[in-house]
Design an enzyme around this catalytic site. Structure first.
Site, PDB file in Angstrom:
ATOM      1  N   ASP A   1      13.063  -4.383  -0.521  1.00 20.23           N
ATOM      2  CA  ASP A   1      12.345  -3.506   0.421  1.00 20.23           C
ATOM      3  C   ASP A   1      12.429  -4.089   1.832  1.00 20.23           C
ATOM      4  O   ASP A   1      11.408  -4.491   2.414  1.00 20.23           O
ATOM      5  CB  ASP A   1      10.885  -3.358  -0.039  1.00 20.23           C
ATOM      6  CG  ASP A   1      10.111  -2.338   0.796  1.00 20.23           C
ATOM      7  OD1 ASP A   1      10.735  -1.557   1.532  1.00 20.23           O
ATOM      8  OD2 ASP A   1       8.863  -2.326   0.704  1.00 20.23           O
TER       9      ASP A   1
ATOM     10  N   ASP B   1       9.071 -13.573   0.779  1.00 22.84           N
ATOM     11  CA  ASP B   1       8.987 -12.973   2.110  1.00 22.84           C
ATOM     12  C   ASP B   1       9.131 -14.085   3.137  1.00 22.84           C
ATOM     13  O   ASP B   1       8.820 -15.246   2.876  1.00 22.84           O
ATOM     14  CB  ASP B   1       7.654 -12.225   2.301  1.00 22.84           C
ATOM     15  CG  ASP B   1       7.724 -11.186   3.415  1.00 22.84           C
ATOM     16  OD1 ASP B   1       7.900  -9.986   3.113  1.00 22.84           O
ATOM     17  OD2 ASP B   1       7.618 -11.581   4.601  1.00 22.84           O
TER      18      ASP B   1
ATOM     19  N   ALA C   1      15.019 -13.733   2.193  1.00 28.95           N
ATOM     20  CA  ALA C   1      15.369 -13.112   0.907  1.00 28.95           C
ATOM     21  C   ALA C   1      16.885 -13.128   0.662  1.00 28.95           C
ATOM     22  O   ALA C   1      17.322 -13.239  -0.487  1.00 28.95           O
ATOM     23  CB  ALA C   1      14.849 -11.684   0.856  1.00 28.95           C
TER      24      ALA C   1
ATOM     25  N   CYS D   1      13.659   2.165   4.680  1.00 32.64           N
ATOM     26  CA  CYS D   1      12.586   2.840   5.428  1.00 32.64           C
ATOM     27  C   CYS D   1      13.048   3.298   6.801  1.00 32.64           C
ATOM     28  O   CYS D   1      12.241   3.486   7.707  1.00 32.64           O
ATOM     29  CB  CYS D   1      11.357   1.945   5.526  1.00 32.64           C
ATOM     30  SG  CYS D   1      11.671   0.395   6.368  1.00 32.64           S
TER      31      CYS D   1
ATOM     32  N   TYR E   1       1.289  -1.605   3.921  1.00 36.52           N
ATOM     33  CA  TYR E   1       2.329  -0.589   3.719  1.00 36.52           C
ATOM     34  C   TYR E   1       1.846   0.403   2.667  1.00 36.52           C
ATOM     35  O   TYR E   1       2.194   0.320   1.495  1.00 36.52           O
ATOM     36  CB  TYR E   1       3.647  -1.256   3.316  1.00 36.52           C
ATOM     37  CG  TYR E   1       4.275  -2.004   4.462  1.00 36.52           C
ATOM     38  CD1 TYR E   1       5.182  -1.386   5.309  1.00 36.52           C
ATOM     39  CD2 TYR E   1       3.913  -3.320   4.734  1.00 36.52           C
ATOM     40  CE1 TYR E   1       5.730  -2.063   6.393  1.00 36.52           C
ATOM     41  CE2 TYR E   1       4.451  -4.008   5.816  1.00 36.52           C
ATOM     42  CZ  TYR E   1       5.366  -3.368   6.632  1.00 36.52           C
ATOM     43  OH  TYR E   1       5.895  -4.040   7.706  1.00 36.52           O
TER      44      TYR E   1
ATOM     45  N   ARG F   1       4.999   1.515  -5.960  1.00 35.90           N
ATOM     46  CA  ARG F   1       4.378   0.363  -6.634  1.00 35.90           C
ATOM     47  C   ARG F   1       3.789   0.814  -7.969  1.00 35.90           C
ATOM     48  O   ARG F   1       3.919   0.138  -8.993  1.00 35.90           O
ATOM     49  CB  ARG F   1       3.284  -0.238  -5.746  1.00 35.90           C
ATOM     50  CG  ARG F   1       3.844  -0.958  -4.517  1.00 35.90           C
ATOM     51  CD  ARG F   1       2.767  -1.734  -3.791  1.00 35.90           C
ATOM     52  NE  ARG F   1       1.846  -0.890  -3.052  1.00 35.90           N
ATOM     53  CZ  ARG F   1       1.886  -0.702  -1.727  1.00 35.90           C
ATOM     54  NH1 ARG F   1       2.802  -1.301  -0.997  1.00 35.90           N
ATOM     55  NH2 ARG F   1       1.003   0.062  -1.124  1.00 35.90           N
TER      56      ARG F   1
HETATM   57  N1  SAH Z   1       7.236  -4.337  -0.091  1.00 36.05           N
HETATM   58  C1  SAH Z   1       6.146  -4.505   0.841  1.00 36.05           C
HETATM   59  C2  SAH Z   1       6.508  -4.067   2.260  1.00 36.05           C
HETATM   60  C3  SAH Z   1       7.713  -4.773   2.839  1.00 36.05           C
HETATM   61  S1  SAH Z   1       7.853  -4.622   4.565  1.00 36.05           S
HETATM   62  C4  SAH Z   1       4.903  -3.789   0.316  1.00 36.05           C
HETATM   63  O1  SAH Z   1       4.985  -3.029  -0.667  1.00 36.05           O
HETATM   64  O2  SAH Z   1       3.823  -3.996   0.877  1.00 36.05           O
HETATM   65  C5  SAH Z   1       9.216  -5.631   4.902  1.00 36.05           C
HETATM   66  C6  SAH Z   1       8.965  -7.131   4.770  1.00 36.05           C
HETATM   67  O3  SAH Z   1      10.194  -7.810   4.985  1.00 36.05           O
HETATM   68  C7  SAH Z   1       7.988  -7.749   5.754  1.00 36.05           C
HETATM   69  O4  SAH Z   1       6.955  -8.344   5.031  1.00 36.05           O
HETATM   70  C8  SAH Z   1       8.789  -8.837   6.485  1.00 36.05           C
HETATM   71  O5  SAH Z   1       8.056 -10.017   6.717  1.00 36.05           O
HETATM   72  C9  SAH Z   1       9.885  -9.110   5.488  1.00 36.05           C
HETATM   73  N2  SAH Z   1      11.140  -9.701   5.970  1.00 36.05           N
HETATM   74  C10 SAH Z   1      11.853  -9.381   7.074  1.00 36.05           C
HETATM   75  N3  SAH Z   1      13.012 -10.077   7.100  1.00 36.05           N
HETATM   76  C11 SAH Z   1      13.021 -10.849   5.982  1.00 36.05           C
HETATM   77  C12 SAH Z   1      13.964 -11.758   5.414  1.00 36.05           C
HETATM   78  N4  SAH Z   1      15.134 -12.006   6.009  1.00 36.05           N
HETATM   79  N5  SAH Z   1      13.666 -12.348   4.244  1.00 36.05           N
HETATM   80  C13 SAH Z   1      12.481 -12.096   3.619  1.00 36.05           C
HETATM   81  N6  SAH Z   1      11.565 -11.238   4.108  1.00 36.05           N
HETATM   82  C14 SAH Z   1      11.833 -10.620   5.261  1.00 36.05           C
END
Ligand code: SAH
Length: 406
Positions: free
Chosen positions: A310, A263, A290, A350, A218, A225
């Site tokens: 996120d 995650d 999460a 997003c 990403y 970040r």
């Molecule tokens: N913050 C990250 C990008 C996040 S993308 C970066 O900076 O690289 C969104 C993420 O949400 C993905 O990794 C996906 O696996 C995760 N995801 C989706 N549903 C979720 C849930 N219910 N609980 C935890 N993670 C989840």
């Protein structure tokens, strides 16, 4: 109308713009096309026979004047996509020119990393084609039938301009079905490593190209970040929810914070853990949902000075907008009780379908419901290698709202 142009492409293809089928735009719709809006909707095309799906076509205004060269797909929500406002062939030379422009722009905009989005589809004048460059290894996403049909033109141009170590295609996104395309993930050129090691702001990060999400990383959150790393104080406690391969948590940890990441994706969590080891950082990464983690496990870790939320793009279309609102509301409601007094909450969204004002409004609702006031401190967007032309509002998809609790 339309100068005669016949060129022999480097692959031996003969491209003549005069042979192209034409489409006519309804009156009053041409201003936005001239203003570089790249999509024509179904109801905006009038009369006449339609070309074969996937073919290159010429768009005329209601009075028969040339407007654009692009691709047609009657099965798509956007049957015509604009490639050029000039009457020119969409050949290897065209793509090479576009790629050189987008590459030069990134050279100016991106620093302190060896990885960047080198092509952001419509926003770079090449509909449906996304290219991320991870340390010289390209990952390509083809989102449209038109883009698919022009492969023999853009692929050699990509090799010529970007001179990549390898190219991997990761065209496995939802929108492909609507375009009548299958999901594909396969090497296109060179020796494609399943995991690529990149650098960002002093961190080494492994990118799971083959098994990860999207193109593997990403890059769009790079600036956010960095902002987090610049703002945390040594010893601050940071919770990175939806951490993927650990980006926010690792950036914060490197800046001296005590960071945790959560995650749900096993490959993401495994990569986040190995990324921590790679950088000699101690960050516990938990594989969990999460939403549950915030209520079930986070309270036992004490209060956090920073929480980053996120979540993925739940709302791909308008109908799902309410689901995304509900998800963000729920996440904020669950995060606020574990946020320290004066702590910061970063709420990322997003999805283009839920604009900034509505994202802030969902935070307002949650703050009211929990009874904890929140103050808006700032907003960040997708980093600059994901350009957002204002005449193409759909290109601005990522908004991160930075909030401080009382
Ligand atoms: N913050 C990250 C990008 C996040 S993308 C970066 O900076 O690289 C969104 C993420 O949400 C993905 O990794 C996906 O696996 C995760 N995801 C989706 N549903 C979720 C849930 N219910 N609980 C935890 N993670 C989840």
């Amino acid at each position: 109308m339309g100068r005669a142009s016949r060129r022999i492409g480097p692959l031996g293809t003969v491209c003549s713009v005069n042979d192209l089928p034409t489409l006519t735009l309804a009156s009053g719709r041409d201003k936005k096309i001239r203003g570089r809006y790249p999509w024509v909707q179904r109801g905006e095309l009038v009369g006449g026979p339609t070309p074969k799906n996937g073919s290159v076509a010429r768009l005329l205004d209601n009075e028969g004047r040339f407007l654009s060269v692009g691709t047609y797909n009657g099965a798509s929500r956007f049957p015509f996509r604009v490639y050029s406002l000039e009457d020119e062939p969409l050949d290897q030379e065209f793509f090479a020119r576009r790629f050189r422009q987008s590459f030069a722009l990134r050279e100016k905009l991106v620093s302190d990393t060896d990885s960047k989005r080198v092509l952001f589809a419509e926003a770079d004048g090449v509909p449906g084609l996304i290219v991320d460059d991870y340390a010289g290894h390209l990952v390509v996403q083809v989102r449209t039938l038109g883009g698919e049909k022009l492969r023999d033109q853009w692929l050699p141009a990509m090799l010529e301009v970007f001179v990549p170590k390898s190219i991997y295609e990761k065209s496995d996104m939802q929108g492909r079905e609507e375009e009548g395309l299958d999901m594909v993930a396969r090497p296109l050129f060179g020796d494609c490593p399943p995991v690529v090691r990149m650098q960002e702001s002093g961190l080494l990060l492994d990118v799971p190209v083959a098994e990860g999400l999207k193109t593997g990383g990403y890059l769009d959150q790079r600036n956010s970040r960095r902002l987090l790393a610049a703002q945390v104080k040594p010893g601050d406690k940071v919770l990175d929810c939806f951490c993927y391969t650990g980006g926010f948590a690792l950036a914060a940890s490197r800046a001296g914070a005590i960071a945790y990441g959560v995650d749900i994706h096993p490959v993401a969590v495994a990569t986040a853990r190995s990324n921590a080891v790679l950088n000699k950082l101690e960050v516990p990464f938990v594989e969990a949902n999460a939403f549950d983690f915030l209520t079930d496990e986070a309270p036992s870790l004490g209060k956090f000075d920073w929480i980053v939320l996120d979540p993925p793009a739940i709302a791909k279309d308008k109908a799902k907008r309410d689901s995304l609102k509900w998800a963000i509301w729920k996440l904020v409601c669950r995060a606020l009780p574990v946020l320290a007094p004066g702590g910061r909450l970063v709420v990322c969204n997003c999805s283009y379908q839920l604009p900034l004002a509505e994202t802030i409004d969902v935070c307002r609702l949650a703050a009211n419901d929990v009874g904890k006031p929140l103050f808006l401190e700032g907003v960040t967007y997708q980093d600059l290698d994901h350009p957002a032309p204002v005449t193409f509002p759909e290109s601005l998809y990522l908004k991160c709202v930075w909030l401080r609790s009382d």
